[in-house]
Design a protein around this motif. Sequence first.
Motif, PDB file in Angstrom:
ATOM      1  N   UNK A  17      73.293 -23.175  61.979  1.00 33.92           N
ATOM      2  CA  UNK A  17      74.515 -23.655  62.630  1.00 33.92           C
ATOM      3  C   UNK A  17      74.206 -24.728  63.669  1.00 33.92           C
ATOM      4  N   UNK A  18      73.122 -24.539  64.417  1.00 34.60           N
ATOM      5  CA  UNK A  18      72.727 -25.528  65.424  1.00 34.60           C
ATOM      6  C   UNK A  18      72.343 -26.847  64.757  1.00 34.60           C
ATOM      7  N   UNK A  19      71.623 -26.760  63.637  1.00 36.46           N
ATOM      8  CA  UNK A  19      71.256 -27.980  62.899  1.00 36.46           C
ATOM      9  C   UNK A  19      72.502 -28.705  62.418  1.00 36.46           C
ATOM     10  N   UNK A  20      73.473 -27.945  61.892  1.00 34.58           N
ATOM     11  CA  UNK A  20      74.710 -28.552  61.415  1.00 34.58           C
ATOM     12  C   UNK A  20      75.476 -29.225  62.529  1.00 34.58           C
ATOM     13  N   UNK A  21      75.518 -28.573  63.676  1.00 36.02           N
ATOM     14  CA  UNK A  21      76.233 -29.147  64.834  1.00 36.02           C
ATOM     15  C   UNK A  21      75.567 -30.425  65.302  1.00 36.02           C
ATOM     16  N   UNK A  22      74.257 -30.414  65.409  1.00 33.05           N
ATOM     17  CA  UNK A  22      73.544 -31.605  65.901  1.00 33.05           C
ATOM     18  C   UNK A  22      73.572 -32.747  64.895  1.00 33.05           C
ATOM     19  N   UNK A  23      73.663 -32.403  63.600  1.00 34.24           N
ATOM     20  CA  UNK A  23      73.720 -33.436  62.571  1.00 34.24           C
ATOM     21  C   UNK A  23      75.154 -33.909  62.305  1.00 34.24           C
ATOM     22  N   UNK A  24      76.122 -33.321  62.999  1.00 34.26           N
ATOM     23  CA  UNK A  24      77.506 -33.718  62.810  1.00 34.26           C
ATOM     24  C   UNK A  24      78.096 -33.290  61.484  1.00 34.26           C
ATOM     25  N   UNK A  25      77.566 -32.210  60.920  1.00 36.21           N
ATOM     26  CA  UNK A  25      78.052 -31.704  59.643  1.00 36.21           C
ATOM     27  C   UNK A  25      79.241 -30.763  59.844  1.00 36.21           C
ATOM     28  N   UNK A  26      80.063 -30.649  58.819  1.00 31.67           N
ATOM     29  CA  UNK A  26      81.252 -29.817  58.928  1.00 31.67           C
ATOM     30  C   UNK A  26      81.111 -28.431  58.341  1.00 31.67           C
ATOM     31  N   UNK A  27      79.916 -28.074  57.871  1.00 34.38           N
ATOM     32  CA  UNK A  27      79.773 -26.761  57.232  1.00 34.38           C
ATOM     33  C   UNK A  27      79.763 -25.628  58.253  1.00 34.38           C
ATOM     34  N   UNK A  28      80.079 -24.441  57.763  1.00 29.25           N
ATOM     35  CA  UNK A  28      80.004 -23.232  58.574  1.00 29.25           C
ATOM     36  C   UNK A  28      78.905 -22.325  58.038  1.00 29.25           C
ATOM     37  N   UNK A  29      78.414 -21.480  58.914  1.00 26.98           N
ATOM     38  CA  UNK A  29      77.380 -20.512  58.552  1.00 26.98           C
ATOM     39  C   UNK A  29      77.956 -19.120  58.765  1.00 26.98           C
ATOM     40  N   UNK A  30      77.913 -18.313  57.712  1.00 27.12           N
ATOM     41  CA  UNK A  30      78.416 -16.943  57.759  1.00 27.12           C
ATOM     42  C   UNK A  30      77.228 -15.985  57.631  1.00 27.12           C
ATOM     43  N   UNK A  31      77.172 -15.005  58.512  1.00 26.95           N
ATOM     44  CA  UNK A  31      76.061 -14.047  58.512  1.00 26.95           C
ATOM     45  C   UNK A  31      76.624 -12.633  58.477  1.00 26.95           C
ATOM     46  N   UNK A  32      76.273 -11.888  57.443  1.00 29.90           N
ATOM     47  CA  UNK A  32      76.725 -10.501  57.315  1.00 29.90           C
ATOM     48  C   UNK A  32      75.613  -9.560  57.774  1.00 29.90           C
ATOM     49  N   UNK A  33      75.923  -8.745  58.772  1.00 25.98           N
ATOM     50  CA  UNK A  33      74.976  -7.765  59.295  1.00 25.98           C
ATOM     51  C   UNK A  33      75.485  -6.354  59.042  1.00 25.98           C
ATOM     52  N   UNK A  34      74.567  -5.406  59.037  1.00 23.37           N
ATOM     53  CA  UNK A  34      74.948  -4.009  59.010  1.00 23.37           C
ATOM     54  C   UNK A  34      75.125  -3.490  60.424  1.00 23.37           C
ATOM     55  N   UNK A  35      75.817  -2.361  60.554  1.00 21.47           N
ATOM     56  CA  UNK A  35      75.968  -1.818  61.910  1.00 21.47           C
ATOM     57  C   UNK A  35      74.700  -1.107  62.377  1.00 21.47           C
ATOM     58  N   UNK A  36      73.964  -0.463  61.482  1.00 20.38           N
ATOM     59  CA  UNK A  36      72.685   0.108  61.868  1.00 20.38           C
ATOM     60  C   UNK A  36      71.718  -0.952  62.361  1.00 20.38           C
ATOM     61  N   UNK A  37      71.882  -2.157  61.841  1.00 16.59           N
ATOM     62  CA  UNK A  37      71.046  -3.299  62.220  1.00 16.59           C
ATOM     63  C   UNK A  37      71.215  -3.696  63.682  1.00 16.59           C
ATOM     64  N   UNK A  38      72.311  -3.268  64.291  1.00 13.07           N
ATOM     65  CA  UNK A  38      72.579  -3.658  65.679  1.00 13.07           C
ATOM     66  C   UNK A  38      71.587  -3.035  66.662  1.00 13.07           C
ATOM     67  N   UNK A  39      70.761  -2.113  66.193  1.00 16.12           N
ATOM     68  CA  UNK A  39      69.724  -1.539  67.040  1.00 16.12           C
ATOM     69  C   UNK A  39      68.502  -2.452  67.171  1.00 16.12           C
TER      70      UNK A  39
END
Length: 281
Positions: A127-149
């Motif tokens: 997402x940071x690369x896209x922002x700095x490059x002026x790109x319009x794409x989005x980044x979606x990240x799916x996490x589990x709730x157990x992963x929050x540990x």
Amino acid sequence: MDIIELKAKAAEIRMALLKMIHNAKTGHTGGSLSNTDILTALYYRVMKIDPTRPKWEDRDRFIASKGHSVESLWCILANLGFFPEEELKTFSQYGTRLIGHPNNKVPGIEMNTGALGHGLAISVGMALAGKRDGKGYRVYCLMGDGEQAEGSVWEAAMAGAHYKLENLVAIIDRNRLQISGSTEEVMGLEPLEEKWAAFGWNVVSIDGNDMDALVRTFESVPTVSGKPTLFMANTVKGKGVSFAENVAHWHHHVPNDEQLELALAELSAALERYKQEGQVQ
């Protein structure tokens, strides 16, 4: 796709992943069933993707941080034409590309994932690369709730807010069960929404198995200017198969012949209802 078509597609994907897991005699059934509606909304309605150009520079990116629940993703990518559906029969077999976690040798997969806690950091970088490059794409990240540990999740959360990555969308599949039981018994997470808000994210709570709610909320991104978005997707582990719903045992349980037949019958009935509803409309 409209909402009814998306519901029908999610039922089809659930049927496909159950057959794939049954054939392979291995897989993470419960989490794949719980995240199917989320992935269906993203891939068939929300994200900018092109199966004929999997490396298209302006594509939206999807990172499956909870990589062990890859079965729904494999079925969706195959259905969309990223690779032949026939290849699903090789899932978890010797020499296959379709292993038990996302594998970037497969078109449509951005990064190898599955070591929990890594996906959000990868997504922040994209997402940071896209922002700095002026790109319009989005980044979606799916996490589990157990992963929050995992501590690395929270380091990445700080970075996402610090760099004001409004092109970053994190989703937690909040089914409240992990391999060894309830998330709150294994490692208490609550108040989880307040924690993410305190880290500088705009937090939106949604029913992660309600297709209409998923589409409306995903299409509202960015929900707040200058902030990354966290969707707390409250889901049911094993969703769509009544005897697997909210049962921790189904985290990686493989359906036997009888269970597969019962599950497919339930999902076939749901699929028929959606088709009839679509015709009425």
